[in-house]
Design a protein around this motif. Sequence first.
Motif, mmCIF file in Angstrom:
data_model
loop_
_atom_site.group_PDB
_atom_site.id
_atom_site.type_symbol
_atom_site.label_atom_id
_atom_site.label_comp_id
_atom_site.label_asym_id
_atom_site.label_seq_id
_atom_site.Cartn_x
_atom_site.Cartn_y
_atom_site.Cartn_z
ATOM 1 N N VAL A 64 0.954 -1.235 -0.079
ATOM 2 C CA VAL A 64 0.098 0.143 0.029
ATOM 3 C C VAL A 64 0.926 1.113 0.155
ATOM 4 O O VAL A 64 0.693 2.236 -0.716
ATOM 5 N N LEU A 65 1.814 1.296 0.898
ATOM 6 C CA LEU A 65 2.754 2.477 0.844
ATOM 7 C C LEU A 65 3.513 2.564 -0.485
ATOM 8 O O LEU A 65 3.831 3.727 -0.813
ATOM 9 N N ARG A 66 4.287 1.487 -0.655
ATOM 10 C CA ARG A 66 5.023 1.575 -1.836
ATOM 11 C C ARG A 66 4.264 1.795 -3.394
ATOM 12 O O ARG A 66 4.713 2.425 -4.115
ATOM 13 N N ALA A 67 3.304 0.857 -3.449
ATOM 14 C CA ALA A 67 2.761 0.823 -5.029
ATOM 15 C C ALA A 67 1.460 1.855 -5.004
ATOM 16 O O ALA A 67 1.470 2.580 -5.968
ATOM 17 N N ARG A 68 0.610 2.060 -3.750
ATOM 18 C CA ARG A 68 -0.395 2.871 -3.853
ATOM 19 C C ARG A 68 -0.269 4.332 -3.445
ATOM 20 O O ARG A 68 -0.677 5.006 -4.160
ATOM 21 N N ARG A 69 0.783 4.457 -2.591
ATOM 22 C CA ARG A 69 1.183 5.661 -2.102
ATOM 23 C C ARG A 69 2.638 6.131 -2.841
ATOM 24 O O ARG A 69 2.847 7.506 -2.761
ATOM 25 N N GLY A 70 3.528 5.319 -3.477
ATOM 26 C CA GLY A 70 4.541 5.857 -4.080
ATOM 27 C C GLY A 70 5.731 6.281 -3.108
ATOM 28 O O GLY A 70 6.673 6.625 -3.603
ATOM 29 N N MET A 71 5.606 5.741 -2.030
ATOM 30 C CA MET A 71 6.843 5.896 -1.051
ATOM 31 C C MET A 71 8.103 5.373 -1.202
ATOM 32 O O MET A 71 8.241 4.101 -1.834
ATOM 33 N N ALA A 72 9.204 5.736 -1.175
ATOM 34 C CA ALA A 72 10.480 5.043 -1.168
ATOM 35 C C ALA A 72 10.597 3.981 -0.392
ATOM 36 O O ALA A 72 9.963 4.176 1.004
ATOM 37 N N ALA A 73 11.125 2.906 -0.243
ATOM 38 C CA ALA A 73 11.538 1.865 0.591
ATOM 39 C C ALA A 73 12.120 2.337 1.957
ATOM 40 O O ALA A 73 11.640 1.665 2.804
ATOM 41 N N GLU A 74 13.067 3.248 1.638
ATOM 42 C CA GLU A 74 13.699 3.530 2.975
ATOM 43 C C GLU A 74 12.610 4.469 3.812
ATOM 44 O O GLU A 74 12.708 4.437 4.901
ATOM 45 N N ASP A 75 11.588 5.292 3.173
ATOM 46 C CA ASP A 75 10.704 5.929 4.108
ATOM 47 C C ASP A 75 9.633 5.026 4.674
ATOM 48 O O ASP A 75 9.296 5.194 5.722
#
Length: 102
Positions: A64-75
């Motif tokens: 959800v955070l990576r694909a849907r929200r586009g967040m960096a893995a570090e974040d």
Amino acid sequence: MLRTAVMTRTPHIDGRPEFSAAAFDTVALRSLTDEDEAAERIAEPIALFKAMGRLPHNQLDVMVLRARRGMAAEDVSQLLGLPLATVLSDERHATRFLDDSL
């Protein structure tokens, strides 16, 4: 807390989040101007979001955070309080599951 917030804002089926409605709000679909083309391309996102709802909780959080929200893995690592290796592993396993499901 993050999972609780997502679950309170998402319809549920058997205790799992139902993301199918999110399939209608993707960047790819918003960029299309031809309604017929948009109708043809909606099936894939619906299947993807349905499969995402079947992921284990930790993998779902990451996706959800990576694909849907586009967040960096570090974040994502920092937000969830997980080692970066765990985030990357969860993402890899989730991606493999989703590829197999589709």
